[in-house]
Design a protein around this motif. Sequence first.
Motif, short mmCIF file in Angstrom:
data_model
loop_
_atom_site.label_atom_id
_atom_site.label_comp_id
_atom_site.label_asym_id
_atom_site.label_seq_id
_atom_site.Cartn_x
_atom_site.Cartn_y
_atom_site.Cartn_z
N GLU A 100 -85.28 -40.18 -11.51
CA GLU A 100 -84.16 -39.52 -11.40
C GLU A 100 -82.95 -39.72 -12.12
OE1 GLU A 100 -85.84 -36.18 -10.57
OE2 GLU A 100 -87.50 -37.50 -10.13
N ALA A 101 -82.69 -40.64 -11.73
CA ALA A 101 -81.12 -41.30 -12.24
C ALA A 101 -81.23 -41.20 -13.71
CB ALA A 101 -80.80 -41.86 -11.65
N TYR A 102 -82.38 -41.54 -14.15
CA TYR A 102 -82.86 -42.61 -15.71
C TYR A 102 -82.86 -40.51 -16.01
CZ TYR A 102 -84.62 -44.42 -19.93
OH TYR A 102 -84.75 -44.83 -20.70
N LEU A 103 -83.68 -39.69 -16.10
CA LEU A 103 -84.52 -38.60 -16.99
C LEU A 103 -82.51 -38.15 -16.21
CD1 LEU A 103 -87.35 -37.33 -14.79
CD2 LEU A 103 -87.03 -37.47 -16.97
N ALA A 104 -81.61 -37.57 -15.33
CA ALA A 104 -80.75 -36.97 -15.00
C ALA A 104 -79.55 -37.25 -16.64
CB ALA A 104 -79.92 -37.16 -14.01
N ASP A 105 -79.62 -38.58 -16.92
CA ASP A 105 -78.19 -39.67 -16.98
C ASP A 105 -78.82 -39.21 -18.90
OD1 ASP A 105 -77.42 -41.10 -15.54
OD2 ASP A 105 -77.68 -42.72 -16.33
N ARG A 106 -80.66 -39.31 -19.25
CA ARG A 106 -81.03 -38.72 -20.72
C ARG A 106 -80.55 -36.58 -20.95
NH1 ARG A 106 -86.39 -39.75 -21.27
NH2 ARG A 106 -86.92 -37.85 -20.27
N ALA A 107 -80.47 -36.71 -20.13
CA ALA A 107 -80.68 -35.05 -19.80
C ALA A 107 -78.91 -34.50 -20.53
CB ALA A 107 -80.85 -33.88 -18.71
N GLY A 108 -78.33 -34.69 -19.93
CA GLY A 108 -76.73 -34.43 -20.60
C GLY A 108 -77.14 -34.81 -22.13
N PHE A 109 -77.68 -35.43 -22.80
CA PHE A 109 -78.08 -35.31 -23.90
C PHE A 109 -79.20 -34.66 -25.35
CE2 PHE A 109 -75.89 -39.04 -22.64
CZ PHE A 109 -74.84 -39.06 -23.91
N GLY A 110 -79.98 -34.04 -24.26
CA GLY A 110 -80.50 -33.28 -24.71
C GLY A 110 -82.14 -32.44 -23.64
N ASP A 111 -82.35 -31.42 -24.04
CA ASP A 111 -83.38 -31.37 -23.75
C ASP A 111 -84.83 -31.30 -25.22
OD1 ASP A 111 -85.57 -30.43 -21.96
OD2 ASP A 111 -84.83 -28.00 -23.02
N VAL A 112 -86.09 -32.20 -24.46
CA VAL A 112 -87.16 -32.35 -25.19
C VAL A 112 -88.88 -32.41 -24.26
CG1 VAL A 112 -87.27 -34.20 -26.79
CG2 VAL A 112 -85.61 -33.92 -26.41
N PRO A 113 -88.83 -30.70 -24.22
CA PRO A 113 -89.88 -30.21 -23.73
C PRO A 113 -91.23 -31.97 -23.85
CG PRO A 113 -89.07 -29.21 -25.14
CD PRO A 113 -88.65 -30.17 -25.36
N GLU A 114 -91.42 -31.98 -25.12
CA GLU A 114 -92.52 -32.91 -25.30
C GLU A 114 -92.13 -34.57 -24.12
OE1 GLU A 114 -90.48 -31.66 -27.56
OE2 GLU A 114 -91.96 -32.50 -29.59
N ILE A 115 -91.11 -35.02 -23.73
CA ILE A 115 -90.86 -35.97 -22.91
C ILE A 115 -90.59 -35.53 -21.35
CG2 ILE A 115 -91.06 -38.12 -24.27
CD1 ILE A 115 -87.59 -37.20 -24.48
N ALA A 116 -90.33 -34.16 -21.54
CA ALA A 116 -89.71 -33.54 -19.70
C ALA A 116 -90.91 -34.49 -18.59
CB ALA A 116 -90.73 -32.52 -20.16
N GLY A 117 -89.61 -34.91 -17.66
CA GLY A 117 -90.31 -36.43 -17.06
C GLY A 117 -90.79 -36.90 -17.33
N VAL A 118 -91.11 -37.30 -18.29
CA VAL A 118 -91.48 -38.95 -18.46
C VAL A 118 -89.64 -39.59 -18.81
CG1 VAL A 118 -92.45 -40.88 -20.24
CG2 VAL A 118 -93.03 -38.29 -20.00
N SER A 119 -89.65 -40.54 -18.11
CA SER A 119 -88.32 -42.00 -18.23
C SER A 119 -89.22 -43.04 -19.03
CB SER A 119 -87.94 -42.22 -16.76
OG SER A 119 -88.35 -43.00 -15.34
#
Length: 171
Positions: A100-119
């Motif tokens: 979850e922390a990984y996903l949160a860190d990445r989310a600040g740099f853009g939403d990419v639906p193709e990799i949603a939920g994938v760390s």
Amino acid sequence: MTTPPFEPVRPADLDVVSGQLQREARGVVGIAARCACGNPTVVATSPRLPDGTPFPTFYYLTHPAATAEMSRLEANQLMPELTALLHDEDVRARYARAHEAYLADRAGFGDVPEIAGVSAGGMPTRVKCLHALAGHALAAGPGVNPLGDLALARSAWSPERCACVSPGAAA
């Protein structure tokens, strides 16, 4: 949502990373961890590369000695050993929080639906890539990714000692 406080990327950093990877660095948005000499060790990479390709590996381990050591550990079957630790409820919960922390860190740099939920690295259910887990552990600091921390602890490489081919070429 806040994003991690990465060091800005300098042209010299990109030159070092390109040399480490032996190809042009792509989509680098920050330097997430450095070697003791100052060279980049982990880069933060945009979740969508400049050519439009989705890229889930936000924390990318670039240091050649670190990547070689993670490859050695993988070849010596550390991944199944670490995956077995996920039978422990506490380890499993901490690993899920790392995901979850990984996903949160990445989310600040853009939403990419193709990799949603994938760390990365198999999180949160298995261990698939020690390089990704070590990169996350180095970028986030001790205690965030328990299996990345264990991989680093088992490693003969350390960010505390420079193992760069050209330490004088620090960024």
